[in-house]
Design an enzyme around this catalytic site. Sequence first.
Site, PDB file in Angstrom:
ATOM      1  N   GLY A 241      40.954  37.952  38.494  1.00 31.61           N
ATOM      2  CA  GLY A 241      41.648  36.713  38.979  1.00 31.61           C
ATOM      3  C   GLY A 241      42.035  36.619  40.487  1.00 31.61           C
TER       4      GLY A 241
ATOM      5  CG  ASP B 194      35.969  36.579  32.650  1.00 28.69           C
ATOM      6  OD1 ASP B 194      35.601  36.841  33.943  1.00 28.69           O
ATOM      7  OD2 ASP B 194      35.487  37.262  32.040  1.00 28.69           O
TER       8      ASP B 194
ATOM      9  CE  LYS C 159      29.229  39.524  43.113  1.00 29.49           C
ATOM     10  NZ  LYS C 159      30.334  40.325  42.926  1.00 29.49           N
TER      11      LYS C 159
END
Length: 219
Positions: free
Chosen positions: A74, A94, A174
Amino acid sequence: MSGSRELKERLRTARGRPLASQRWLTRQINDPYVHEARKQGYRSRAAFKLIQLDQRFHLLKPGLRVLDLGAAPGGWAQVAAHRVGSSGAVVAVDILAMAPIPNVAILELDFLAADAERMVLAALGGPVDLVLSDMAPPATGHKQTDHLRIMALCEAAADFATRVLAPGGGFVCKVWQGGTESSLLGGLKRRFAQVRHAKPEASRKESAETYLVATGFKG
């Protein structure tokens, strides 16, 4: 960063631990970003990666609707919630359960599920202005395999982003440096006005990770 001094603490509980575990723990206790995250109340050192990306690209603004994919534990959602303020909205998704985060709606959900798009849009109250993804699959230790797995995850995140983003929105993801990004980059460049690579200072130098920052979604 105020905590960027070099720390040189030794691991005091090495006995019985595998060597890889010892190295990881030693790195953690000597990491200034780990110390600073604890000091500032962030759930992970990764929070500083988003802070630095935001300082460079001005991604987070008051009033934005932000989606954080693969959000656990988080840290990025905390940063996003602080920067978009009470006039904005943040949804953290998630498959893992997370403790509540102030001003963040948490969905324990696989974003690849059939109803994920509907649930995200409903939670945010409309199209998304910024999709964030700091996701990475568990490492296998095989460099090429790990690269292919994280690129597949990033491509899935990018596809999801293009289905929920509002025109003009942004996407941050990413990736691993490795040479199989051409199809992903080509797709993003067709859908966004600008696509750039960035490696924030908080990314460890030895890490292959870097970030794609796509802005100006064309819709």
